[in-house]
Motif scaffolding. Structure first.
Motif, PDB file in Angstrom:
ATOM      1  N   ARG A 236       0.831  -1.205   0.000  1.00  0.00           N
ATOM      2  CA  ARG A 236       0.000   0.000   0.000  1.00  0.00           C
ATOM      3  C   ARG A 236       0.866   1.256   0.000  1.00  0.00           C
ATOM      4  N   GLU A 240       0.867   4.076  -2.985  1.00  0.00           N
ATOM      5  CA  GLU A 240       0.592   5.475  -2.672  1.00  0.00           C
ATOM      6  C   GLU A 240       1.768   6.360  -3.072  1.00  0.00           C
ATOM      7  N   VAL A 276      -4.244  -5.062  -3.812  1.00  0.00           N
ATOM      8  CA  VAL A 276      -3.677  -3.814  -3.315  1.00  0.00           C
ATOM      9  C   VAL A 276      -3.163  -2.919  -4.442  1.00  0.00           C
TER      10      VAL A 276
END
Length: 329
Positions: A236, A240, A276
């Motif tokens: 994650r 990001e 994810v």
């Protein structure tokens, strides 16, 4: 069965396993678990390479490759792709690559084509395989493999001096696109150079000129999904951190998912990365790749069909994410 000549070929032409250790390569070590994972991958690659060099036939190579554990079997086929090209370059030797792709290797064709690029990095140009006779779409993965090899073994030139872009020409067409395909391989190698540490890998990518980031993230997305070595929180964080290149990362991840689905080597990490990084299930990510795959490749087009495929997959994954978010409102 493998012959005495095969054993000699294996001994003479197989690189030592020590070349794949983190210490020898000078790569970042995140922790012992990630280090062991990456070194196992390197050992398995060389095992597949050795099988292709030693076996008496493509069928025997395949039988040996099928004994490799499923979670790393694709890396063995990648190594075999390299080994098959080197084998065919020897006087009086031919047909190993074609035989490999015609058998069970056709399910691992993504990886075999990457292995072709490894061989191209090691062989003089006159001994390169006739790339014009290969799949016009997947042949670009050979340049991915070439880029990976250069970043993995020539790290000072290809990673530690990121402002330099090395010229390259081949007979596969669209030479203006070759730097992009090579950067995709370099990005995949950065996952290894950075020891699967998302923060380190992100830093490595950001050191390159900005116009190269999309291809580098795509390669890293493929590696973080296919090779693994991270947990959900790290994935994650990596997604990001990709920022505007989030869906380039997802495209690379989706290709990795499709490669494992096609070869029946899906592992638990495949499902995690699809959820994810791609924002969907492994089955859906693989289906997006299959359904959007161009049926033809026009050599006269401004860009190769391979790049069109990549962009379409990226856009579709982004759209699916927006639809899902809309449904959640």
């Amino acid at each position: 069965m493998a012959t005495g000549f095969g054993a000699i070929r294996r001994k003479l032409f197989t690189p030592p396993v020590s070349e794949t250790t983190m210490e020898v390569r000078g790569f970042h070590v995140k922790n012992e678990e990630a280090k062991a994972r990456l070194e196992r991958i390197g050992e398995t690659f060389l095992q597949g390479y050795a099988y292709a060099m030693e076996a008496a036939s493509a069928d025997e190579t395949e039988a040996m490759l099928e004994t490799v554990p499923r979670d790393v079997r694709g890396f063995a086929y990648e190594g075999a792709g390299m080994g098959a090209v080197v084998h065919d370059a020897l006087p009086g030797h031919n047909g190993r690559l074609a035989g490999l792709l015609a058998g069970r290797g056709r399910h691992h064709d993504y990886m075999i084509y990457v292995g072709i690029g490894w061989a191209m990095a090691r062989l003089p140009k006159p001994l390169w395989p006739d790339i014009s006779a290969t799949d016009p779409l997947l042949r670009w993965l050979a340049l991915d493999g070439y880029g990976f090899h250069q970043a993995y073994f020539k790290t000072d030139s290809y990673v530690r001096t990121p402002e330099v872009q090395h010229p390259f020409r081949w007979r596969g067409g669209h030479n203006h696109y070759t730097p992009n395909a090579i950067d995709q391989g370099i990005g995949r190698a950065l996952w290894f150079v950075g020891g699967t540490d998302p923060e380190v890998v992100t830093g490595l990518i950001r050191a390159y000129p900005e116009h190269r980031h999309g291809d580098l993230y795509a390669g890293a997305g493929l590696a973080c999904t296919y090779a693994g070595g991270v947990d959900e929180a790290e994935l994650r964080s990596f997604a990001e951190g990709a920022g505007e290149h989030r869906w380039a990362l997802a495209q690379g991840s989706a290709f990795a998912v499709e490669a494992r689905v096609k070869a029946d080597t899906v592992i638990e990490h495949t499902h995690l990365a699809a959820r994810v990084v791609c924002g969907t299930t492994a089955e859906r990510a693989a289906r997006v790749c299959r359904e959007l795959r161009p049926r033809t490749a026009d050599p006269r087009a401004a860009s190769p069909a391979y790049e069109t495929w990549r962009r379409d997959v990226s856009a579709e994954l982004s759209s699916l994410s927006l639809l899902r978010k809309g449904a959640d409102l």
